[in-house]
Design an enzyme around this catalytic site. Structure first.
Site, PDB file in Angstrom:
ATOM      1  CB  CYS A   1     -40.150 -40.704   2.457  1.00 58.48           C
ATOM      2  SG  CYS A   1     -41.088 -40.957   0.942  1.00 58.48           S
TER       3      CYS A   1
ATOM      4  CG  HIS B   1     -36.990 -44.042   4.368  1.00 61.03           C
ATOM      5  ND1 HIS B   1     -37.631 -43.097   3.589  1.00 61.03           N
ATOM      6  CD2 HIS B   1     -35.686 -44.012   3.986  1.00 61.03           C
ATOM      7  CE1 HIS B   1     -36.766 -42.522   2.765  1.00 61.03           C
ATOM      8  NE2 HIS B   1     -35.573 -43.072   2.988  1.00 61.03           N
TER       9      HIS B   1
END
Length: 468
Positions: free
Chosen positions: A73, A131
């Site tokens: 990710c 993120h």
């Protein structure tokens, strides 16, 4: 005087087509999370209905060999928004899960796409999963985005509940302020609705916009509404069905966003990228027919759903079968918007427009590289050959002919040692232009545990075999 008026009328006619102002095109990046290559209709999926994503892809180019720049990710997102291999600035690992430092995040001196476009008078917004840094200075509003609706971590309940111990600031935020739980329904729907609202707002101005719509779907946890589970009632495997419902919810949301662009006369003036940040996770997703999954450097971990649409500027109905990378999105955006890259910004991708439009017939890339955990695993794709240093099984080397063996069943490392040596040299040369990760994560250890778990199952399955 009449001649001057005539010239002005001609100019206005060029500036307005079908009521649409000829400004710089808008940019829309739609990012899914952990979606497998085989989990979208335009790549042949038959059990999960994705009519809106399929229609979007049909209007543009399907990149059948489209790659994320990393198998999981946070680093993948860092590569996308910087336009550079994340290894060049130390963002090689997911952010620390529990003890992230204040300066852990995409380095503040790394120029991002949002910052470049904002300097060129684009309206900018980030929606969904971030993120790229837990601290306030690393949040979207500090990184070139005027507006932000989403959460800063790597995962969140789809009902909007903050993770234990994080308080309201660990939930959904709007421009850095907590959104009341009473205003949250189901995050996928909420993010889609926010995108529609921003398009409505931005379309009232003459300035173009850049929207980064980063769904957390279909990343775990597996949460879905009955509306979407009912749409996949034909899937008997409950695990697969629940995951599929999350994909369907995202597809419905994308449909709303595209419809809004059309209503505002902005669809044909928007270049739209759709892709997943990495391959399928082990949560009901599928990277089939490719080997491996999220976190691995086999095709299933890095080859992802990938399409590019710019109606009227890129010929629709195409399937482009040469290797392209998420790193190509930044330079393609610059070319589409006629924004110049700052001189001190060296991008690792290429402008894909001439390749899609048939002006250039060669492959966009001679080589592509991947690395995780400071070299615990790495891969090189050069032409038809791909080398993978697994990072597990005693650091075994794999070599595949991707043209003949795209599913990576036959290891040619022993049969073609000269090719393996050539790709190993390519990796070492590239590696000299990188830096160590600024922090670590447990990825390499987790992959090794997973492989050992697989081997344990195999040992149990074969324990009763009688020798011939």
């Amino acid at each position: 005087m009449q001649r001057l008026l005539f010239i002005l009328l001609i100019a206005v006619s060029f500036l307005t087509i079908n009521g649409q102002k000829k400004k710089s095109p808008n940019v829309l990046i739609i990012l899914s999370d952990d979606q497998g290559w085989g989990d979208v209709g335009f790549n042949g999926c038959t059990d999960i209905p994705t009519p809106n994503l399929d229609a979007l892809a049909k209007d543009g180019v399907i990149c059948s060999q489209g790659y994320a720049s990393h198998p999981y990710c946070s680093p993948s997102r860092a590569g996308l928004l910087s336009g550079r291999y994340q290894h060049r600035f130390g963002h090689e690992c997911n952010l620390p899960y529990e003890d992230a430092k204040a300066d852990d995040g995409l380095p503040l001196d790394e120029l991002m796409m949002s910052e470049v476009l904002k300097k060129h008078d684009f309206q900018t917004c980030a929606i969904g999963k971030w993120h790229l840094g837990d601290s306030i200075n690393y949040w979207p509003n500090k990184r070139g985005f005027d507006d932000w609706f989403g959460f800063w971590g790597g995962g969140l309940s789809y009902w909007g509940e903050p993770k234990k111990g994080r308080g309201p600031m660990g939930g959904v935020l709007r421009d850095g302020k907590p959104v009341p739980m009473s205003e949250i329904t189901y995050l996928t729907d909420d993010f889609s609705d926010a995108a529609v609202e921003y398009i409505d707002e931005y379309s009232k101005n003459d300035k173009p916009f850049f929207m980064y719509l980063a769904y957390n779907a279909p990343h775990s946890p597996i949460h879905a509404t009955k509306q979407y589970t009912d749409m996949v009632s034909h899937i008997e495997d409950g695990y697969r069905a629940a995951y599929a419902a999350m994909v369907v919810g995202m597809d419905v949301g994308v449909g709303k966003v595209i419809q809004k662009l059309k209503e505002e006369g902005e669809y044909e003036n928007t270049i739209i990228f759709y892709y997943s940040d990495n391959g399928a996770a082990t949560n009901g997703a599928r990277s089939e027919p490719y080997r491996g999954h999220k976190g691995m450097l086999f095709e299933g971990g890095i080859r992802v759903p990938f399409s590019v649409t710019w109606k009227g500027n890129i010929k629709g109905g195409q399937v482009y079968d040469k290797a392209v990378s998420a790193l190509d999105i930044f330079p393609t955006v610059l070319a589409a918007t006629d924004v110049k890259c700052p001189k001190n910004k060296e991008l690792d991708g290429v402008n894909l427009l001439p390749y899609f439009n048939g002006e250039v017939n060669k492959a966009p890339h001679n080589t592509l590289f991947w690395r995780y955990s400071d070299g615990a695993g790495y891969a090189v794709l050069k032409g038809k050959y791909k080398m993978v240093m697994s990072g597990f099984k005693n650091n075994e080397f794999f070599l595949f002919d991707i043209e003949k063996d795209p599913y990576e069943h036959t290891n040619l490392a022993s049969a073609k040692p000269e090719i393996l040596k050539e790709l190993e040299k390519e990796y070492k040369d590239w590696n000299r232009g990188t830096v160590p990760g600024l922090w670590t994560d447990p990825h390499a250890a987790n992959i090794s545990k997973e492989v050992e778990k697989r081997e344990s199952f195999i040992r149990k399955a074969t324990a009763g075999e009688r020798k011939k």
